[in-house]
Design a protein around this motif. Sequence first.
Motif, mmCIF file in Angstrom:
data_model
loop_
_atom_site.group_PDB
_atom_site.id
_atom_site.type_symbol
_atom_site.label_atom_id
_atom_site.label_comp_id
_atom_site.label_asym_id
_atom_site.label_seq_id
_atom_site.Cartn_x
_atom_site.Cartn_y
_atom_site.Cartn_z
ATOM 1 N N GLN A 30 0.828 -1.203 0.000
ATOM 2 C CA GLN A 30 0.000 0.000 0.000
ATOM 3 C C GLN A 30 0.868 1.260 0.000
ATOM 4 O O GLN A 30 0.611 2.206 -0.738
ATOM 5 C CB GLN A 30 -0.916 -0.006 1.222
ATOM 6 C CG GLN A 30 -1.864 1.156 1.283
ATOM 7 C CD GLN A 30 -2.782 1.072 2.488
ATOM 8 O OE1 GLN A 30 -2.518 0.328 3.434
ATOM 9 N NE2 GLN A 30 -3.855 1.811 2.454
ATOM 10 N N CYS A 32 4.000 1.604 -1.052
ATOM 11 C CA CYS A 32 4.704 1.753 -2.333
ATOM 12 C C CYS A 32 3.763 2.260 -3.418
ATOM 13 O O CYS A 32 4.160 3.082 -4.249
ATOM 14 C CB CYS A 32 5.337 0.433 -2.753
ATOM 15 S SG CYS A 32 6.788 -0.002 -1.796
ATOM 16 N N ALA A 33 2.539 1.785 -3.437
ATOM 17 C CA ALA A 33 1.581 2.238 -4.446
ATOM 18 C C ALA A 33 1.189 3.692 -4.218
ATOM 19 O O ALA A 33 1.080 4.466 -5.174
ATOM 20 C CB ALA A 33 0.335 1.353 -4.432
ATOM 21 N N ASN A 34 0.981 4.065 -2.982
ATOM 22 C CA ASN A 34 0.542 5.428 -2.680
ATOM 23 C C ASN A 34 1.630 6.469 -2.869
ATOM 24 O O ASN A 34 1.331 7.653 -2.999
ATOM 25 C CB ASN A 34 -0.024 5.509 -1.269
ATOM 26 C CG ASN A 34 -1.377 4.848 -1.169
ATOM 27 O OD1 ASN A 34 -2.096 4.721 -2.149
ATOM 28 N ND2 ASN A 34 -1.733 4.421 0.027
ATOM 29 N N TRP A 36 3.862 6.155 -5.391
ATOM 30 C CA TRP A 36 4.199 6.006 -6.812
ATOM 31 C C TRP A 36 5.538 5.333 -7.038
ATOM 32 O O TRP A 36 6.223 5.605 -8.023
ATOM 33 C CB TRP A 36 4.158 7.353 -7.528
ATOM 34 C CG TRP A 36 2.824 8.000 -7.478
ATOM 35 C CD1 TRP A 36 2.434 9.017 -6.657
ATOM 36 C CD2 TRP A 36 1.674 7.652 -8.251
ATOM 37 N NE1 TRP A 36 1.121 9.331 -6.883
ATOM 38 C CE2 TRP A 36 0.626 8.511 -7.862
ATOM 39 C CE3 TRP A 36 1.422 6.714 -9.243
ATOM 40 C CZ2 TRP A 36 -0.639 8.455 -8.417
ATOM 41 C CZ3 TRP A 36 0.169 6.647 -9.795
ATOM 42 C CH2 TRP A 36 -0.852 7.513 -9.386
ATOM 43 N N TYR A 86 -0.448 -3.729 -3.596
ATOM 44 C CA TYR A 86 0.113 -2.725 -4.506
ATOM 45 C C TYR A 86 -0.848 -2.468 -5.668
ATOM 46 O O TYR A 86 -1.177 -1.325 -5.978
ATOM 47 C CB TYR A 86 1.467 -3.210 -5.027
ATOM 48 C CG TYR A 86 2.123 -2.260 -5.984
ATOM 49 C CD1 TYR A 86 2.922 -1.230 -5.519
ATOM 50 C CD2 TYR A 86 1.966 -2.395 -7.361
ATOM 51 C CE1 TYR A 86 3.540 -0.348 -6.391
ATOM 52 C CE2 TYR A 86 2.566 -1.525 -8.237
ATOM 53 C CZ TYR A 86 3.360 -0.508 -7.745
ATOM 54 O OH TYR A 86 3.962 0.361 -8.619
ATOM 55 N N ARG A 87 -1.299 -3.530 -6.299
ATOM 56 C CA ARG A 87 -2.183 -3.383 -7.456
ATOM 57 C C ARG A 87 -3.537 -2.788 -7.057
ATOM 58 O O ARG A 87 -4.095 -1.941 -7.763
ATOM 59 C CB ARG A 87 -2.379 -4.733 -8.130
ATOM 60 C CG ARG A 87 -3.196 -4.702 -9.374
ATOM 61 C CD ARG A 87 -2.520 -3.889 -10.440
ATOM 62 N NE ARG A 87 -3.371 -3.867 -11.618
ATOM 63 C CZ ARG A 87 -3.070 -3.257 -12.722
ATOM 64 N NH1 ARG A 87 -1.927 -2.644 -12.844
ATOM 65 N NH2 ARG A 87 -3.906 -3.268 -13.725
ATOM 66 N N ASN A 89 -4.212 -0.772 -4.538
ATOM 67 C CA ASN A 89 -4.072 0.645 -4.220
ATOM 68 C C ASN A 89 -3.636 1.476 -5.419
ATOM 69 O O ASN A 89 -4.024 2.639 -5.530
ATOM 70 C CB ASN A 89 -3.101 0.825 -3.060
ATOM 71 C CG ASN A 89 -3.729 0.421 -1.762
ATOM 72 O OD1 ASN A 89 -4.530 1.146 -1.211
ATOM 73 N ND2 ASN A 89 -3.403 -0.771 -1.296
ATOM 74 N N ARG A 90 -2.845 0.908 -6.316
ATOM 75 C CA ARG A 90 -2.438 1.654 -7.506
ATOM 76 C C ARG A 90 -3.642 1.922 -8.411
ATOM 77 O O ARG A 90 -3.819 3.025 -8.918
ATOM 78 C CB ARG A 90 -1.359 0.877 -8.263
ATOM 79 C CG ARG A 90 -0.888 1.482 -9.565
ATOM 80 C CD ARG A 90 -0.284 2.876 -9.446
ATOM 81 N NE ARG A 90 0.923 2.949 -8.693
ATOM 82 C CZ ARG A 90 2.143 2.984 -9.202
ATOM 83 N NH1 ARG A 90 2.311 2.912 -10.498
ATOM 84 N NH2 ARG A 90 3.189 3.080 -8.425
ATOM 85 N N ARG A 93 -5.766 4.561 -6.757
ATOM 86 C CA ARG A 93 -5.117 5.870 -6.806
ATOM 87 C C ARG A 93 -5.224 6.486 -8.200
ATOM 88 O O ARG A 93 -5.513 7.666 -8.335
ATOM 89 C CB ARG A 93 -3.650 5.705 -6.399
ATOM 90 C CG ARG A 93 -2.792 6.936 -6.540
ATOM 91 C CD ARG A 93 -3.238 8.051 -5.641
ATOM 92 N NE ARG A 93 -2.845 7.836 -4.292
ATOM 93 C CZ ARG A 93 -2.094 8.676 -3.604
ATOM 94 N NH1 ARG A 93 -1.661 9.769 -4.152
ATOM 95 N NH2 ARG A 93 -1.816 8.416 -2.360
ATOM 96 N N LEU A 94 -5.000 5.679 -9.239
ATOM 97 C CA LEU A 94 -5.096 6.209 -10.601
ATOM 98 C C LEU A 94 -6.504 6.679 -10.923
ATOM 99 O O LEU A 94 -6.696 7.753 -11.503
ATOM 100 C CB LEU A 94 -4.655 5.150 -11.617
ATOM 101 C CG LEU A 94 -3.169 4.994 -11.805
ATOM 102 C CD1 LEU A 94 -2.870 3.769 -12.657
ATOM 103 C CD2 LEU A 94 -2.564 6.223 -12.447
#
Length: 114
Positions: A30, A32-34, A36, A86-87, A89-90, A93-94
């Motif tokens: 989470q 790492c995704a937040n 970027w 990661y996926r 949250n990414r 986020r996008l």
Amino acid sequence: MMESLLGTTYGVFFIVTIMVMGFAAYMTGQACANTWRPAGHTVFYCLMLGLTDRFLTFALFEGELLSLTGYVIDTAVLIAIALFAYRLNRAARLVTQYPWLYERTGLLTYRERP
């Protein structure tokens, strides 16, 4: 036989790897995704979490410290949890940050708006 591969018992594997370190892996994915960061950073951090997992198993529950198969299995589980987070949250986020470019198509997926 499976306990010899894990280097510990099923209960310890579930508590330490799935519950405790799995939560840490989820939060790592989470974070790492937040921020970027690329997914490779998540994998690297999970390799370190795998070492921590082996040490906690050894120190708290007298498991094998230098069990290579135990480390590989523990780390693979942690990487899977972290990459899922990661996926998840990414994609969120996008879609949230760029609603005019992307739309959500599923829990882990998105697509460009037509």
